[in-house]
Design a protein around this motif. Structure first.
Motif, mmCIF file in Angstrom:
data_model
loop_
_atom_site.group_PDB
_atom_site.id
_atom_site.type_symbol
_atom_site.label_atom_id
_atom_site.label_comp_id
_atom_site.label_asym_id
_atom_site.label_seq_id
_atom_site.Cartn_x
_atom_site.Cartn_y
_atom_site.Cartn_z
ATOM 1 N N ASN A 109 22.100 62.254 36.655
ATOM 2 C CA ASN A 109 21.203 62.345 35.496
ATOM 3 C C ASN A 109 21.622 61.377 34.405
ATOM 4 O OD1 ASN A 109 22.560 64.544 33.225
ATOM 5 N ND2 ASN A 109 23.470 64.446 35.224
ATOM 6 N N ALA A 110 20.616 60.965 33.601
ATOM 7 C CA ALA A 110 20.900 59.945 32.584
ATOM 8 C C ALA A 110 20.072 60.197 31.337
ATOM 9 C CB ALA A 110 20.579 58.561 33.146
ATOM 10 N N ILE A 111 20.647 59.778 30.201
ATOM 11 C CA ILE A 111 19.908 59.811 28.926
ATOM 12 C C ILE A 111 19.808 58.365 28.441
ATOM 13 C CG2 ILE A 111 19.945 60.581 26.516
ATOM 14 C CD1 ILE A 111 21.730 62.909 27.348
ATOM 15 N N ASP A 129 18.808 53.730 39.569
ATOM 16 C CA ASP A 129 18.281 54.026 40.912
ATOM 17 C C ASP A 129 19.310 53.643 41.977
ATOM 18 O OD1 ASP A 129 16.311 54.850 42.739
ATOM 19 O OD2 ASP A 129 15.737 52.774 43.082
ATOM 20 N N ASP A 135 17.383 62.286 37.730
ATOM 21 C CA ASP A 135 16.695 62.750 36.523
ATOM 22 C C ASP A 135 17.036 61.859 35.330
ATOM 23 O OD1 ASP A 135 16.011 64.951 38.131
ATOM 24 O OD2 ASP A 135 17.843 66.001 37.558
ATOM 25 N N VAL A 136 15.995 61.431 34.623
ATOM 26 C CA VAL A 136 16.224 60.553 33.471
ATOM 27 C C VAL A 136 15.515 61.132 32.259
ATOM 28 C CG1 VAL A 136 15.938 58.223 32.530
ATOM 29 C CG2 VAL A 136 16.333 58.521 34.977
ATOM 30 N N GLN A 137 16.228 61.230 31.154
ATOM 31 C CA GLN A 137 15.596 61.673 29.906
ATOM 32 C C GLN A 137 15.571 60.496 28.934
ATOM 33 O OE1 GLN A 137 17.323 64.645 26.887
ATOM 34 N NE2 GLN A 137 15.863 65.874 28.040
ATOM 35 N N ILE A 161 13.789 57.918 41.611
ATOM 36 C CA ILE A 161 13.950 58.883 40.510
ATOM 37 C C ILE A 161 12.915 59.994 40.690
ATOM 38 C CG2 ILE A 161 13.628 59.142 37.996
ATOM 39 C CD1 ILE A 161 14.808 56.240 37.792
ATOM 40 N N GLN A 165 11.863 62.753 31.795
ATOM 41 C CA GLN A 165 11.453 63.547 30.631
ATOM 42 C C GLN A 165 11.403 62.606 29.429
ATOM 43 O OE1 GLN A 165 14.399 66.695 30.398
ATOM 44 N NE2 GLN A 165 13.273 67.924 31.887
ATOM 45 N N ASN A 257 28.707 66.130 33.730
ATOM 46 C CA ASN A 257 29.028 65.746 35.106
ATOM 47 C C ASN A 257 27.951 64.834 35.690
ATOM 48 O OD1 ASN A 257 30.586 65.774 37.479
ATOM 49 N ND2 ASN A 257 29.225 67.287 38.385
ATOM 50 N N LYS A 259 26.738 62.246 34.671
ATOM 51 C CA LYS A 259 25.769 61.749 33.679
ATOM 52 C C LYS A 259 26.210 60.386 33.157
ATOM 53 C CE LYS A 259 23.497 64.136 30.315
ATOM 54 N NZ LYS A 259 23.630 65.505 30.492
#
Ligand code: SF4
Ligand code: SF4
Lengths: 348, 72
Positions: A109-111, A129, A135-137, A161, A165, A257, A259
């Motif tokens: 997951n990433a922000i 990718d 999951d990407v926010q 992906i 969000q 974790n 991230k």
């Protein structure tokens, strides 16, 4: 009602999808298969720990008072009625499930934070990718146009992906149905949250076949920067829907974790709110940052090593925050924005 | 659209050696595509991985920048 005579020679098997967490004041049983949480007294937590060793008869024989037998019977009824376990003849046929956790993706997951600068989203999303990110926010601190959001969503088309969000600032010029249309057009778009809105409201698309909820959420909440992050309360707890998810919470940091974050200046960090940058995304490949032991260290801060949290009955479903801690600079202190006191068992 | 579940035929002798839940192994029969609804809406083919990717909700909260307590 269970008859004890019938089961004295049996063990009670707590199903493999049910986990007990002992807190200072009380304990919880978390049923990940049904996403349920039950509070129990610590005395019952001790009893459950005996289930793997002692038959029901042996447990009963250890009680001195008859009322304890009655309570125990009620407790077994409660466990069985809620489908948390059953009686078995041979407990060794049901070995305890391992909580070792791993994932094929280097990053799950990433922000990505953005404010008045145009990140090279094509490059960032491609890098994520390549690392297997699911999951990407995307959090925007400036007003954004629908066409801009759409251009970013188009970039996810060749990637694997599975959820994007978007958290965006309210723009009075955009009709709320435009967001809804965006969610419908791009199945990868899991959620849009529009903050700073004049009212709180939900737009929801419910699909009967897959029970997929695609949501557009408007909130009056003001968000100015990543400093708004880190809120912990009952609504930020999430019961994992799998044993793997639970194991990840137990063994690793439930927020950080696997991230990776890119802050509003393009700095690669564990989380945009943490001070340390591991390089700028313009000239540092994210894959190289993952080779840095200091970066990985944050992934492994489990609740057992955090003061106060280690005594909390919510610790295995709490999403944690390592950026805003109650003792600034002490990465092992309790999240500053958590109002729960496990010693009193209440939220302030 | 409906999914037809069938019990997988297991020899009685083999069943003896499986834990209880293996007695109920089931499989999905492949059905004709429903004209009115397509699960492909939630899937896409990924060239790099050479397989279908299914869109899913994230398994956990990615960040806590929104305080859901303030919403209702
Ligand atoms: S005390 Fe720690 S584990 Fe408990 S709710 Fe607060 S942050 Fe989560
Ligand atoms: S560590 Fe705290 S501030 Fe950073 S993403 Fe997690 S909850 Fe937000």
């Amino acid at each position: 009602m269970i008859s004890l005579e019938q089961h004295t020679d049996h063990y009670f098997y707590l199903y493999a999808n049910c986990f007990v967490t002992r807190g200072f004041s009380r304990s919880t049983i978390i049923d990940v298969a049904h996403k349920n949480l039950y509070f129990i007294d610590n005395a019952y937590c001790d009893l459950i720990s005996r289930f793997r060793v002692d038959k029901i008869g042996a447990v009963i024989n250890s009680f001195e008072a008859q009322k304890d037998v009655t309570y125990f019977l009620e407790f077994l009824n409660f466990l069985q009625a809620n489908n948390l376990g059953t009686f078995v003849q041979d407990i060794t046929l049901f070995p305890a499930i391992s909580l070792d956790w791993d994932h094929p993706s280097k990053v799950t997951n990433a922000i990505i934070d953005s404010r008045n600068i145009n990140h090279d989203f094509e490059d960032i999303l491609k890098q994520l990718d390549d690392l297997g990110c699911l999951d990407v926010q995307l959090r925007f601190y400036e007003k954004t146009e629908i066409s801009y959001l759409e251009s970013i969503l188009e970039l996810t088309a060749p990637t694997a992906i599975t959820a994007v969000q978007m958290i965006i600032r309210y723009n009075a010029l955009i009709d709320s149905m435009d967001y809804h249309r965006l969610v419908k057009k791009y199945p990868v778009l899991d959620l849009i949250i529009v903050y700073g809105s004049p009212e709180n409201k939900f737009l929801e698309q419910h699909d009967d076949v897959r029970e997929v909820f695609k949501k557009v959420l408007f909130t009056t909440q003001a968000v100015d920067s990543c400093a708004s992050c880190g809120t912990i309360n009952l609504r930020s707890m999430s019961i994992p829907d799998s044993v793997q998810g639970y194991a990840e919470n137990v063994r690793h940091n439930s927020c950080l974790n696997r991230k990776v974050s890119v802050d509003e200046n393009g700095d690669i960090k564990n989380c945009p709110s943490l001070p340390r940058s591991f390089g700028n995304v313009k000239d540092t490949p994210i894959a190289r940052v993952l080779e840095d032991k200091d970066f990985i260290k944050a992934w492994n801060i489990s609740k057992e090593s955090i003061t106060v949290c280690k005594d909390c009955e919510f610790r295995n479903i709490c999403s944690d925050c390592r950026a805003y801690t109650s003792i600034p600079g002490d990465i092992l202190s309790k999240p500053a924005k958590c109002t729960y006191d496990p010693y009193l068992a209440n939220f302030a | 659209m409906y999914i037809d579940l069938k019990e997988l035929a297991l020899r009685e002798a083999a069943k003896m050696h499986y834990p209880l839940f293996y007695n109920f192994i089931i499989y999905n029969e492949l059905l004709e595509k429903d004209e009115n609804y397509s699960l492909t809406d939630f899937k896409k083919f990924n060239e790099r991985l050479d397989c279908d990717i299914e869109y899913q909700q994230p398994s956990k909260l990615i960040s806590k920048i929104i305080n859901f307590n303030e919403i209702d």
